[in-house]
Design an enzyme around this catalytic site. Structure first.
Site, short mmCIF file in Angstrom:
data_model
loop_
_atom_site.label_atom_id
_atom_site.label_comp_id
_atom_site.label_asym_id
_atom_site.label_seq_id
_atom_site.Cartn_x
_atom_site.Cartn_y
_atom_site.Cartn_z
N GLY A 207 0.83 -1.19 0.00
CA GLY A 207 0.00 0.00 0.00
C GLY A 207 0.87 1.24 0.00
O GLY A 207 2.06 1.18 0.34
N GLN B 32 2.83 10.00 1.91
CA GLN B 32 4.18 9.42 1.92
C GLN B 32 5.03 9.90 0.75
O GLN B 32 6.25 9.78 0.78
CB GLN B 32 4.10 7.88 1.87
CG GLN B 32 3.51 7.27 3.13
CD GLN B 32 3.37 5.77 3.00
OE1 GLN B 32 2.40 5.28 2.43
NE2 GLN B 32 4.34 5.03 3.51
N CYS C 51 6.01 -0.30 7.58
CA CYS C 51 5.67 0.90 6.81
C CYS C 51 6.87 1.33 5.99
O CYS C 51 7.98 1.37 6.51
CB CYS C 51 5.23 2.02 7.76
SG CYS C 51 4.75 3.53 6.90
N LEU C 52 6.63 1.67 4.74
CA LEU C 52 7.72 2.12 3.87
C LEU C 52 8.35 3.42 4.39
O LEU C 52 9.50 3.70 4.07
CB LEU C 52 7.20 2.33 2.45
CG LEU C 52 6.72 1.05 1.72
CD1 LEU C 52 6.01 1.42 0.42
CD2 LEU C 52 7.90 0.11 1.46
N HIS D 167 -4.36 1.42 7.86
CA HIS D 167 -2.99 1.96 7.90
C HIS D 167 -2.86 3.14 6.92
O HIS D 167 -2.33 4.20 7.28
CB HIS D 167 -2.03 0.82 7.56
CG HIS D 167 -0.58 1.19 7.46
ND1 HIS D 167 0.38 0.72 8.32
CD2 HIS D 167 0.09 1.96 6.56
CE1 HIS D 167 1.56 1.21 7.97
NE2 HIS D 167 1.42 1.95 6.89
N GLU D 168 -3.37 2.96 5.70
CA GLU D 168 -3.23 4.01 4.67
C GLU D 168 -4.09 5.23 4.99
O GLU D 168 -3.65 6.37 4.80
CB GLU D 168 -3.61 3.47 3.29
CG GLU D 168 -2.83 2.26 2.80
CD GLU D 168 -1.33 2.39 2.91
OE1 GLU D 168 -0.83 3.53 2.98
OE2 GLU D 168 -0.65 1.35 2.96
N HIS E 208 -2.37 7.48 7.33
CA HIS E 208 -1.37 8.33 6.67
C HIS E 208 -2.00 9.61 6.15
O HIS E 208 -1.44 10.70 6.30
CB HIS E 208 -0.73 7.60 5.47
CG HIS E 208 0.41 6.69 5.80
ND1 HIS E 208 1.55 7.13 6.44
CD2 HIS E 208 0.62 5.38 5.53
CE1 HIS E 208 2.40 6.12 6.56
NE2 HIS E 208 1.86 5.03 6.02
O1 GNR Z 1 4.07 -2.59 2.52
C1 GNR Z 1 3.44 -2.46 3.57
N1 GNR Z 1 3.15 -3.55 4.31
C2 GNR Z 1 2.28 -3.55 5.39
C3 GNR Z 1 2.26 -4.66 6.21
C4 GNR Z 1 1.40 -4.74 7.28
C5 GNR Z 1 0.54 -3.67 7.51
C6 GNR Z 1 0.56 -2.55 6.72
C7 GNR Z 1 1.42 -2.49 5.65
S1 GNR Z 1 1.41 -1.09 4.62
C8 GNR Z 1 3.05 -1.11 4.04
C9 GNR Z 1 3.26 -0.05 2.99
C10 GNR Z 1 3.05 1.31 3.61
O2 GNR Z 1 3.84 1.84 4.34
N2 GNR Z 1 1.91 1.89 3.38
O3 GNR Z 1 1.63 3.07 3.95
NI NI Z 2 2.77 3.12 5.79
#
Ligand code: GNR
Ligand code: NI
Length: 167
Positions: free
Chosen positions: A46, A51, A91-92, A133-134, A137
């Site tokens: 995601g 980001q 998270c990236l 999660h997204e 952000h």
């Molecule tokens: O790549 C991602 N893997 C992930 C794994 C578990 C829960 C959430 C994520 S999102 C993350 C990519 C990211 O940072 N998205 O904002």
């Molecule tokens: Ni993230």
């Protein structure tokens, strides 16, 4: 198409709130396509516009094994949620950190797709985790905000050290 730079915690720009997209124009579709390219290259499941330092409310997701099920959410809103489940997240924007976060088990999300059409999706499992999660952000929040102050301090120090070492 172009690869976008992913901001890293504790960059203050990750704390900005996104703004509603007024209409899904070609310029918005360009952002969507660049975000998919950036997410697939990372690789991640995601990516939120925050980001990549863009204030337009856009999320791209693909949780499939073969990376062939792109999901684009413009102006997403969670309209219903139920249950609780803990899941390990990464998270990236916080590379190398993996921690359990408790969230709703099932969510209903409303959004516009890449064509500007409204849709609703009710889901659970990894997709529900990723959507939550997204959307955080887009609201200037990070998954580490769910952790203890002590863990947050350790993560911030580790990120600042990583930044110094790659400069
Ligand atoms: O790549 C991602 N893997 C992930 C794994 C578990 C829960 C959430 C994520 S999102 C993350 C990519 C990211 O940072 N998205 O904002
Ligand atoms: Ni993230």
């Amino acid at each position: 198409m172009s690869l976008l730079e992913i901001l890293k915690h504790p960059d203050p720009r990750l704390r900005k709130k996104s703004v509603t997209v007024e209409s899904v124009t070609d310029a918005v579709r360009q952002l969507v396509d660049d975000m998919f390219e950036t997410m697939y290259a990372a690789p991640g499941i995601g990516l939120a516009s925050t980001q990549v330092n863009d204030s337009r409310s856009v999320v791209v997701i693909d949780i499939s094994e073969d990376r062939g099920q792109p999901l684009c959410l413009i102006n997403p809103k969670i309209t219903d949620s139920s249950g609780e489940a803990a899941h390990e997240e990464g998270c990236l924007s916080v590379p190398g950190i993996y921690e359990n976060v408790t969230r709703a088990e099932e969510v209903t999300v409303e959004a516009l797709n890449r064509d500007g059409d409204h849709f609703e999706l009710k889901t659970d499992g990894v997709l529900a985790v990723c959507i939550q999660h997204e959307l955080e952000h887009l609201d200037g929040k990070l998954f580490v905000d769910h952790l203890s102050r002590l863990k947050q301090q350790r993560i911030r120090k580790k990120m600042e050290k990583q930044r110094r070492e790659t400069m």
